[in-house]
Motif scaffolding. Structure first.
Motif, PDB file in Angstrom:
ATOM      1  N   ILE A  56       0.812  -1.223   0.000  1.00  0.00           N
ATOM      2  CA  ILE A  56       0.000   0.000   0.000  1.00  0.00           C
ATOM      3  C   ILE A  56       0.844   1.271   0.000  1.00  0.00           C
ATOM      4  CG2 ILE A  56      -2.042  -1.099   0.983  1.00  0.00           C
ATOM      5  CD1 ILE A  56      -1.258   0.106   3.710  1.00  0.00           C
ATOM      6  N   ILE A  57       2.097   1.180   0.496  1.00  0.00           N
ATOM      7  CA  ILE A  57       3.042   2.298   0.412  1.00  0.00           C
ATOM      8  C   ILE A  57       4.380   1.722  -0.043  1.00  0.00           C
ATOM      9  CG2 ILE A  57       4.192   4.184   1.629  1.00  0.00           C
ATOM     10  CD1 ILE A  57       1.899   4.138   3.670  1.00  0.00           C
ATOM     11  N   LYS A  58       4.933   2.273  -1.121  1.00  0.00           N
ATOM     12  CA  LYS A  58       6.140   1.709  -1.724  1.00  0.00           C
ATOM     13  C   LYS A  58       7.394   2.525  -1.397  1.00  0.00           C
ATOM     14  CE  LYS A  58       3.770  -0.278  -5.752  1.00  0.00           C
ATOM     15  NZ  LYS A  58       3.685  -0.278  -7.233  1.00  0.00           N
ATOM     16  N   ASN A  59       8.541   1.829  -1.506  1.00  0.00           N
ATOM     17  CA  ASN A  59       9.869   2.466  -1.505  1.00  0.00           C
ATOM     18  C   ASN A  59      10.156   3.279  -0.247  1.00  0.00           C
ATOM     19  OD1 ASN A  59       9.020   2.973  -4.880  1.00  0.00           O
ATOM     20  ND2 ASN A  59      10.476   1.431  -4.179  1.00  0.00           N
ATOM     21  N   THR A  60       9.925   2.657   0.904  1.00  0.00           N
ATOM     22  CA  THR A  60      10.261   3.283   2.174  1.00  0.00           C
ATOM     23  C   THR A  60      11.669   2.845   2.599  1.00  0.00           C
ATOM     24  OG1 THR A  60       9.257   1.473   3.407  1.00  0.00           O
ATOM     25  CG2 THR A  60       7.845   3.339   2.866  1.00  0.00           C
ATOM     26  N   THR A  61      12.254   3.559   3.543  1.00  0.00           N
ATOM     27  CA  THR A  61      13.602   3.213   4.007  1.00  0.00           C
ATOM     28  C   THR A  61      13.571   2.608   5.413  1.00  0.00           C
ATOM     29  OG1 THR A  61      14.565   4.953   2.623  1.00  0.00           O
ATOM     30  CG2 THR A  61      15.931   4.112   4.416  1.00  0.00           C
ATOM     31  N   ILE A  62      13.053   3.341   6.394  1.00  0.00           N
ATOM     32  CA  ILE A  62      12.843   2.782   7.735  1.00  0.00           C
ATOM     33  C   ILE A  62      11.373   3.003   8.086  1.00  0.00           C
ATOM     34  CG2 ILE A  62      13.551   2.773  10.158  1.00  0.00           C
ATOM     35  CD1 ILE A  62      16.234   3.892   9.358  1.00  0.00           C
ATOM     36  N   SER A  63      10.564   2.066   7.676  1.00  0.00           N
ATOM     37  CA  SER A  63       9.123   2.157   7.889  1.00  0.00           C
ATOM     38  C   SER A  63       8.820   2.054   9.371  1.00  0.00           C
ATOM     39  CB  SER A  63       8.440   1.022   7.116  1.00  0.00           C
ATOM     40  OG  SER A  63       7.065   1.023   7.353  1.00  0.00           O
ATOM     41  N   ASN A  64       8.196   3.097   9.936  1.00  0.00           N
ATOM     42  CA  ASN A  64       7.975   3.116  11.369  1.00  0.00           C
ATOM     43  C   ASN A  64       6.514   3.378  11.723  1.00  0.00           C
ATOM     44  OD1 ASN A  64       9.945   2.436  13.408  1.00  0.00           O
ATOM     45  ND2 ASN A  64      11.312   3.892  12.421  1.00  0.00           N
ATOM     46  N   GLY A  65       6.254   4.420  12.542  1.00  0.00           N
ATOM     47  CA  GLY A  65       4.938   4.601  13.154  1.00  0.00           C
ATOM     48  C   GLY A  65       3.764   4.618  12.200  1.00  0.00           C
ATOM     49  N   LEU A  66       2.699   3.951  12.614  1.00  0.00           N
ATOM     50  CA  LEU A  66       1.419   3.948  11.901  1.00  0.00           C
ATOM     51  C   LEU A  66       0.323   4.262  12.906  1.00  0.00           C
ATOM     52  CD1 LEU A  66       2.193   0.624  10.082  1.00  0.00           C
ATOM     53  CD2 LEU A  66       1.567   2.670   8.804  1.00  0.00           C
ATOM     54  N   ALA A  67      -0.605   5.136  12.552  1.00  0.00           N
ATOM     55  CA  ALA A  67      -1.702   5.480  13.458  1.00  0.00           C
ATOM     56  C   ALA A  67      -2.935   5.862  12.653  1.00  0.00           C
ATOM     57  CB  ALA A  67      -1.309   6.628  14.379  1.00  0.00           C
ATOM     58  N   PHE A  68      -4.098   5.366  13.087  1.00  0.00           N
ATOM     59  CA  PHE A  68      -5.374   5.688  12.448  1.00  0.00           C
ATOM     60  C   PHE A  68      -6.135   6.723  13.263  1.00  0.00           C
ATOM     61  CE2 PHE A  68      -5.058   1.396  10.460  1.00  0.00           C
ATOM     62  CZ  PHE A  68      -5.325   1.759   9.144  1.00  0.00           C
ATOM     63  N   THR A  69      -6.862   7.596  12.573  1.00  0.00           N
ATOM     64  CA  THR A  69      -7.835   8.437  13.248  1.00  0.00           C
ATOM     65  C   THR A  69      -9.003   7.564  13.696  1.00  0.00           C
ATOM     66  OG1 THR A  69      -8.797   8.963  11.085  1.00  0.00           O
ATOM     67  CG2 THR A  69      -7.261  10.574  12.038  1.00  0.00           C
ATOM     68  N   LYS A  70      -9.841   8.123  14.582  1.00  0.00           N
ATOM     69  CA  LYS A  70     -10.952   7.360  15.150  1.00  0.00           C
ATOM     70  C   LYS A  70     -11.874   6.770  14.093  1.00  0.00           C
ATOM     71  CE  LYS A  70     -11.957   9.230  19.586  1.00  0.00           C
ATOM     72  NZ  LYS A  70     -12.797  10.106  20.413  1.00  0.00           N
ATOM     73  N   ASP A  71     -12.124   7.523  13.030  1.00  0.00           N
ATOM     74  CA  ASP A  71     -13.041   7.056  11.974  1.00  0.00           C
ATOM     75  C   ASP A  71     -12.355   6.151  10.953  1.00  0.00           C
ATOM     76  OD1 ASP A  71     -11.500   8.822  10.480  1.00  0.00           O
ATOM     77  OD2 ASP A  71     -13.125  10.253  10.127  1.00  0.00           O
ATOM     78  N   HIS A  72     -11.069   5.925  11.128  1.00  0.00           N
ATOM     79  CA  HIS A  72     -10.268   5.059  10.248  1.00  0.00           C
ATOM     80  C   HIS A  72     -10.225   5.546   8.798  1.00  0.00           C
ATOM     81  CE1 HIS A  72      -8.741   1.243  12.199  1.00  0.00           C
ATOM     82  NE2 HIS A  72      -9.212   1.959  13.203  1.00  0.00           N
ATOM     83  N   LYS A  73     -10.532   6.823   8.601  1.00  0.00           N
ATOM     84  CA  LYS A  73     -10.474   7.382   7.249  1.00  0.00           C
ATOM     85  C   LYS A  73      -9.119   8.009   6.944  1.00  0.00           C
ATOM     86  CE  LYS A  73     -15.427   8.221   6.781  1.00  0.00           C
ATOM     87  NZ  LYS A  73     -16.504   9.246   6.603  1.00  0.00           N
ATOM     88  N   THR A  74      -8.324   8.217   7.998  1.00  0.00           N
ATOM     89  CA  THR A  74      -6.997   8.806   7.830  1.00  0.00           C
ATOM     90  C   THR A  74      -5.948   7.930   8.488  1.00  0.00           C
ATOM     91  OG1 THR A  74      -7.907  11.046   7.805  1.00  0.00           O
ATOM     92  CG2 THR A  74      -5.560  10.829   8.292  1.00  0.00           C
ATOM     93  N   LEU A  75      -4.856   7.686   7.756  1.00  0.00           N
ATOM     94  CA  LEU A  75      -3.716   6.939   8.275  1.00  0.00           C
ATOM     95  C   LEU A  75      -2.512   7.864   8.301  1.00  0.00           C
ATOM     96  CD1 LEU A  75      -2.307   4.197   9.031  1.00  0.00           C
ATOM     97  CD2 LEU A  75      -1.840   3.935   6.585  1.00  0.00           C
ATOM     98  N   TYR A  76      -1.849   7.930   9.460  1.00  0.00           N
ATOM     99  CA  TYR A  76      -0.583   8.660   9.565  1.00  0.00           C
ATOM    100  C   TYR A  76       0.562   7.650   9.519  1.00  0.00           C
ATOM    101  CZ  TYR A  76      -3.500  12.558  11.104  1.00  0.00           C
ATOM    102  OH  TYR A  76      -4.454  13.547  11.179  1.00  0.00           O
ATOM    103  N   PHE A  77       1.649   8.021   8.856  1.00  0.00           N
ATOM    104  CA  PHE A  77       2.760   7.080   8.664  1.00  0.00           C
ATOM    105  C   PHE A  77       4.097   7.813   8.711  1.00  0.00           C
ATOM    106  CE2 PHE A  77       5.702   5.244   5.416  1.00  0.00           C
ATOM    107  CZ  PHE A  77       6.099   4.146   6.159  1.00  0.00           C
ATOM    108  N   ILE A  78       5.081   7.151   9.331  1.00  0.00           N
ATOM    109  CA  ILE A  78       6.436   7.705   9.444  1.00  0.00           C
ATOM    110  C   ILE A  78       7.432   6.828   8.699  1.00  0.00           C
ATOM    111  CG2 ILE A  78       8.356   8.090  11.055  1.00  0.00           C
ATOM    112  CD1 ILE A  78       6.189   8.815  13.171  1.00  0.00           C
ATOM    113  N   ASP A  79       8.170   7.429   7.781  1.00  0.00           N
ATOM    114  CA  ASP A  79       9.388   6.822   7.222  1.00  0.00           C
ATOM    115  C   ASP A  79      10.519   7.646   7.830  1.00  0.00           C
ATOM    116  OD1 ASP A  79      11.352   5.548   5.812  1.00  0.00           O
ATOM    117  OD2 ASP A  79      10.719   6.251   3.831  1.00  0.00           O
ATOM    118  N   THR A  80      11.186   7.092   8.842  1.00  0.00           N
ATOM    119  CA  THR A  80      12.044   7.867   9.745  1.00  0.00           C
ATOM    120  C   THR A  80      13.044   8.803   9.065  1.00  0.00           C
ATOM    121  OG1 THR A  80      11.752   6.352  11.593  1.00  0.00           O
ATOM    122  CG2 THR A  80      13.762   7.660  11.599  1.00  0.00           C
TER     123      THR A  80
END
Length: 272
Positions: free
Chosen positions: A138-162
């Motif tokens: 679902i997300i390509k070409n990351t280097t250090i794939s880290n934090g993932l977090a959903f909003t309450k309604d699960h319509k938004t995903l936050y993601f960290i590539d350090t």
């Protein structure tokens, strides 16, 4: 807020991936390079552990003292009542990567990122979604794939590539499990780089800072840093909230010999 309370420390290299089971009030986390997964009961102070055969990275809650654990050699169901592990499945990943942070969505999909192993290599990672025997990138070409977090309604995903030192915001389609990048909403300009994270009831992000000796709270709608809690460990790896919205935080060994904490630790920070 009370002072930081260290619950558990070891000479381990890398504690990671804390997740709290609010229903049964149990904390799980991993020691990646020791191949260990831990189950901690804050009420009884019981600490259980089980060793797998390859680096561990992420825990998904199944039921009481039963979890799914991602390891380089596959996903195992770990039963802390019997201290046993059962192989469940593997995603088709390259030999040159291992799993890192992950999260379960409201539909029951397992999301998990990869990164280069034993060496970190730029853009060799991906974020996968696994459900009912099928996996998708679902997300390509990351280097250090880290934090993932959903909003309450699960319509938004936050993601960290350090290495980007940013937090990305994605539209998330719960029906299909697909994501669409919107923008970067948080940027780190100091010594710390964003590692693991969690989201609180108000939609604010708590982010562990690798190299920053702290866990910080951010408003992803404004990009504002609104709180910071310092820790006596340089490399802060991840965090989660317990049933009372207090923080559990994991840390890792620092490479610098000047750092007097030469192992990893689990902290409990009482916010309420």
């Amino acid at each position: 807020m009370t002072s930081n309370l260290i619950y558990f420390s070891q000479s381990a290299e890398l504690f990671e991936g804390p997740i709290f089971d609010s229903k049964y009030e149990l904390l799980y986390f991993v020691s990646i390079f020791d191949h260990l997964v831990y189950c901690y009961n804050p009420k009884t102070k019981e600490m259980l552990s089980l060793k797998l055969d390859s680096p561990t990275s992420n825990v998904y809650i199944v039921s009481e003292k039963l979890v799914l654990v991602a390891s380089k050699n596959g996903f195992y169901e770990v039963d802390f009542k019997t201290l046993s592990a059962t192989y469940k499945f593997q995603i088709d990943i390259a030999d040159s990567v291992r799993y890192n942070d992950g999260i379960e969505d409201a539909y029951g999909r397992y999301l998990i990122g990869t990164m280069g192993y034993p060496e970190v290599v730029k853009n060799v990672g991906n974020v996968y979604s696994y459900h009912n025997g099928k996996s998708n990138i679902i997300i390509k070409n990351t280097t250090i794939s880290n934090g993932l977090a959903f909003t309450k309604d699960h319509k938004t995903l936050y993601f960290i590539d350090t290495p980007t030192k940013k937090v990305g915001k994605y539209n998330y389609d719960i029906e299909t499990g697909s994501v669409a990048f919107i923008d970067y909403v948080i940027a780190f300009n100091g010594q710390g780089s964003p590692d693991g994270m969690c989201i609180d009831e108000n939609g604010m992000l708590w982010i562990a800072e690798w190299g920053g000796a702290c866990v910080s709270q951010w408003n992803p709608l404004t990009g504002e840093r609104i709180n910071e809690i310092s820790l006596p460990y340089t490399n802060v790896t991840s965090c989660c909230l317990d049933q009372d919205a207090n923080l559990y935080v994991t840390t890792a060994r620092a490479e610098s010999s000047s750092n007097y904490n030469n192992g990893s630790a689990l902290f409990h920070i009482k916010l309420n």
